[in-house]
Design an enzyme around this catalytic site. Structure first.
Site, short mmCIF file in Angstrom:
data_model
loop_
_atom_site.label_atom_id
_atom_site.label_comp_id
_atom_site.label_asym_id
_atom_site.label_seq_id
_atom_site.Cartn_x
_atom_site.Cartn_y
_atom_site.Cartn_z
N ARG A 113 50.05 51.15 50.71
CA ARG A 113 50.52 52.36 50.35
C ARG A 113 49.41 53.18 49.69
O ARG A 113 49.21 54.34 49.74
CB ARG A 113 51.79 52.39 49.64
CG ARG A 113 52.47 53.84 49.53
CD ARG A 113 53.63 53.64 48.56
NE ARG A 113 54.53 52.48 48.76
CZ ARG A 113 55.58 52.48 49.43
NH1 ARG A 113 55.63 53.59 50.44
NH2 ARG A 113 56.22 51.49 49.46
N TYR A 114 48.95 52.41 48.87
CA TYR A 114 47.85 53.20 47.78
C TYR A 114 46.36 52.91 48.12
O TYR A 114 46.35 51.86 48.92
CB TYR A 114 48.19 52.42 46.36
CG TYR A 114 49.58 52.84 45.73
CD1 TYR A 114 49.77 54.01 45.35
CD2 TYR A 114 50.55 51.71 45.81
CE1 TYR A 114 51.07 54.24 44.62
CE2 TYR A 114 51.91 51.94 45.22
CZ TYR A 114 51.83 53.25 44.70
OH TYR A 114 53.20 53.49 44.17
N ARG A 117 44.94 49.23 46.62
CA ARG A 117 45.45 47.92 46.46
C ARG A 117 46.90 47.56 47.47
O ARG A 117 47.18 48.60 48.11
CB ARG A 117 46.20 47.83 45.16
CG ARG A 117 47.13 48.93 44.85
CD ARG A 117 47.24 48.92 43.19
NE ARG A 117 48.07 50.23 42.75
CZ ARG A 117 47.80 51.49 43.02
NH1 ARG A 117 46.88 51.88 43.34
NH2 ARG A 117 48.71 52.30 42.38
N CYS A 126 63.81 33.58 47.95
CA CYS A 126 63.84 33.86 46.36
C CYS A 126 64.85 32.70 45.78
O CYS A 126 65.66 32.02 46.50
CB CYS A 126 64.65 34.95 45.69
SG CYS A 126 63.39 36.76 46.25
N CYS A 130 69.11 38.57 43.71
CA CYS A 130 69.74 39.47 42.89
C CYS A 130 70.43 40.63 43.68
O CYS A 130 70.11 40.83 44.74
CB CYS A 130 68.43 40.59 42.13
SG CYS A 130 67.23 39.33 41.27
N CYS A 133 68.89 44.02 44.61
CA CYS A 133 67.45 43.95 45.10
C CYS A 133 67.15 44.97 46.28
O CYS A 133 68.14 45.39 46.91
CB CYS A 133 67.44 42.56 46.15
SG CYS A 133 65.85 42.40 46.77
N ARG A 135 64.51 45.15 48.40
CA ARG A 135 64.35 44.69 49.58
C ARG A 135 65.33 43.95 50.24
O ARG A 135 65.27 42.84 51.11
CB ARG A 135 63.13 43.65 49.70
CG ARG A 135 61.88 44.53 49.27
CD ARG A 135 60.67 44.08 49.62
NE ARG A 135 59.51 44.76 48.99
CZ ARG A 135 58.82 44.37 47.95
NH1 ARG A 135 59.05 43.14 47.26
NH2 ARG A 135 57.77 45.35 47.35
N ASP A 294 66.66 51.77 43.36
CA ASP A 294 66.46 52.35 44.50
C ASP A 294 67.55 52.82 45.47
O ASP A 294 68.87 52.26 45.09
CB ASP A 294 65.52 51.49 45.35
CG ASP A 294 63.99 51.36 44.90
OD1 ASP A 294 63.64 52.50 44.42
OD2 ASP A 294 63.34 50.24 44.88
N ASP A 331 60.48 54.87 42.59
CA ASP A 331 59.80 54.77 43.74
C ASP A 331 60.31 55.52 44.75
O ASP A 331 61.39 55.58 45.30
CB ASP A 331 60.05 53.16 43.99
CG ASP A 331 58.69 52.63 44.65
OD1 ASP A 331 57.77 53.55 45.24
OD2 ASP A 331 58.60 51.56 44.73
N LYS A 338 55.37 55.01 43.48
CA LYS A 338 56.01 55.10 42.10
C LYS A 338 55.54 56.41 41.29
O LYS A 338 54.41 56.47 41.07
CB LYS A 338 55.71 53.77 41.23
CG LYS A 338 55.93 52.57 41.88
CD LYS A 338 55.55 51.44 41.24
CE LYS A 338 55.75 49.79 42.14
NZ LYS A 338 54.79 49.90 43.23
C1 LIG Z 1 54.43 48.67 43.48
C2 LIG Z 1 53.34 48.47 44.74
C3 LIG Z 1 52.07 48.34 44.53
C4 LIG Z 1 51.47 48.14 43.04
O1 LIG Z 1 51.58 49.24 42.23
P1 LIG Z 1 51.04 49.34 40.89
O2 LIG Z 1 51.70 50.76 40.40
O3 LIG Z 1 49.58 49.33 40.81
O4 LIG Z 1 51.64 48.29 40.10
C5 LIG Z 1 51.09 48.48 45.43
N1 LIG Z 1 51.70 48.44 46.58
C6 LIG Z 1 52.85 48.80 46.97
C7 LIG Z 1 53.26 49.08 48.49
C8 LIG Z 1 53.87 48.89 45.92
O5 LIG Z 1 55.06 49.04 46.50
S1 SF4 Z 2 64.84 41.79 43.09
FE1 SF4 Z 2 64.82 40.73 45.31
S2 SF4 Z 2 62.99 39.98 45.56
FE2 SF4 Z 2 63.07 40.38 43.41
S3 SF4 Z 2 63.66 38.19 42.69
FE3 SF4 Z 2 65.49 39.32 42.93
S4 SF4 Z 2 66.08 38.91 45.13
FE4 SF4 Z 2 64.05 38.31 45.13
#
Ligand SMILES: *Cc1c(COP(=O)(O)O)cnc(C)c1O
Ligand code: SF4
Length: 371
Positions: A113-114, A117, A126, A130, A133, A135, A294, A331, A338
């Site tokens: 996305r960025y 990175r 996991c 959670c 979560c 995801r 989220d 996000d 973010k």
């Molecule tokens: C959160 C995230 C990152 C890391 O973001 P930082 O702001 O550098 O911590 C990188 N890629 C994706 C897709 C993310 O969701």
């Molecule tokens: S937030 Fe989601 S991915 Fe992160 S530890 Fe909890 S269940 Fe696992």
């Protein structure tokens, strides 16, 4: 083992078993029936849990379950671990994939996305699932980890894209996998000259602190710079065990950050968060992000009003050490990334200068250099 009470059903396990992360994983609580043997449930609660489990998984490590305050209906540990019927309510704004991770995924398992990175979703497993979560569309729903063909595709993508200098290993939780499995991936990443930093996102220091073994750390140390981000949400999660896990990580030379989620009824107040953030820096964990919850499906009951989050931050910044204050971010739904949301510190700005409001609400003027 420390001050908490182990439930009757684990009274016969030896300290060695309790401190063995594989025993903890094997003995996770996955049904209402099992949970009812560990903590006293309300009338009808077991049925409610089982109804939720038709849609979402539950898994609670015996360690994390032992932190639940059974006599506290508002227990912040329980709220994060035990499903309620509220999860079956879908808000009109809810989305399965609010961060559009699938749209930004050039190869399966990788999100780009960025600019510099990438995020690699190594596994959907996991140690604890959670309830909040993000995801949850995938995490805990399928027993998935990247296979060797997919892994090769991810590594090739990173190798071909020389702009990538930071690789974030996440999931799920990468540390539910074995040391050897992880080392195989980390070694390959370290072989790529433009990959400067490898980060691991893991909740194990909080929910499975015995995972942080000397063997794991000795392996990770070979591939520095490694950074770890973990996920504490409440001061009750800070126990002798989790402190020790973080201490070991820091002693291995791994900088540790924390990503909390602002959760209704768990930590959405100034005192709880101030206590959490100051206790974290005491154990060498730097509060990194505080996430607005989220818009994933079935977690609406955890979401707070953004204005409340901003107000909480207003009462934290300036009152505790600057490095104990995380960045409060949303996000952005739709894949915007973010985005910081801050209290307003600029009252007015023009060519002559900036009128500032400080943490106490007093105003000051900073003059621009004359042109
Ligand atoms: C959160 C995230 C990152 C890391 O973001 P930082 O702001 O550098 O911590 C990188 N890629 C994706 C897709 C993310 O969701
Ligand atoms: S937030 Fe989601 S991915 Fe992160 S530890 Fe909890 S269940 Fe696992």
């Amino acid at each position: 083992m420390n001050e908490y009470e182990k439930a009757e059903c684990w009274k016969n396990c030896s300290p060695e078993q309790w401190d063995d992360w594989k025993w903890q994983i094997k003995n996770r609580i996955k049904s209402g029936e099992q949970l009812s043997k560990v903590i006293k449930l309300r009338v009808g609660e077991k049925e409610e849990i089982d109804e939720c489990l038709k849609h979402f998984n539950m898994a609670i490590t015996p360690y994390y379950a032992s932190l639940i305050q059974a006599d506290n209906p508002q227990c912040p540990i329980k709220k994060q671990a035990v499903p309620t019927i509220a999860e079956l309510t879908v808000d009109p704004c809810d989305m399965a994939d609010p961060l559009c991770e699938e749209k930004f995924s050039p190869v399966p398992g990788l999100v780009h996305r960025y600019p510099d990175r990438v995020l690699v979703v190594l596994t959907h497993k996991c140690s604890m699932y959670c309830r909040h979560c993000t995801r949850r569309r995938v995490v805990g729903c399928e027993d998935f980890s990247l296979g060797s063909a997919q892994l090769n595709a991810v590594i090739s993508y990173i190798r071909e894209h020389t702009v990538i200098r930071d690789v974030l290993l996440s999931g799920g939780d990468p540390l539910v996998m074995s040391d050897d499995w992880l080392e195989n991936i980390i070694r390959k990443l370290r072989d790529i000259p433009h990959v400067e930093v490898i980060r691991i996102g893991t909740r194990t220091p909080v929910v499975l602190p015995m995972r942080i073994t000397d063997g794991l750390l000795n392996m990770l140390k070979k591939y520095h710079p490694i950074w770890i981000n973990t996920h504490f949400n409440h001061p009750l999660e800070i126990t002798p065990e989790s402190v020790k896990a973080c201490q070991k990580i820091a002693d291995a030379g791994i900088p540790l950050g924390n990503q909390s989620v602002l959760l209704e009824g768990v930590n959405n107040n100034v005192d709880t968060l101030k206590e959490l953030f100051t206790k974290l820096v005491k154990m060498r964990v730097r509060p990194y992000y505080l996430y607005q919850c989220d818009v994933s499906k079935g977690i609406g009951h955890f979401r707070t009003n953004v204005a409340q989050g901003i107000d909480i931050m207003k009462h934290i910044r300036g009152y505790i050490s600057g490095f104990a204050v995380p960045e409060y971010v949303i996000d952005a739904p739709g894949g915007g990334g973010k985005t910081p949301v801050n209290p307003e510190y600029i009252v007015k700005m023009d060519d002559s200068g900036v009128t500032l409001r400080n943490y106490e609400g007093k105003t000051y003027f900073y003059p621009n250099p004359p042109r």
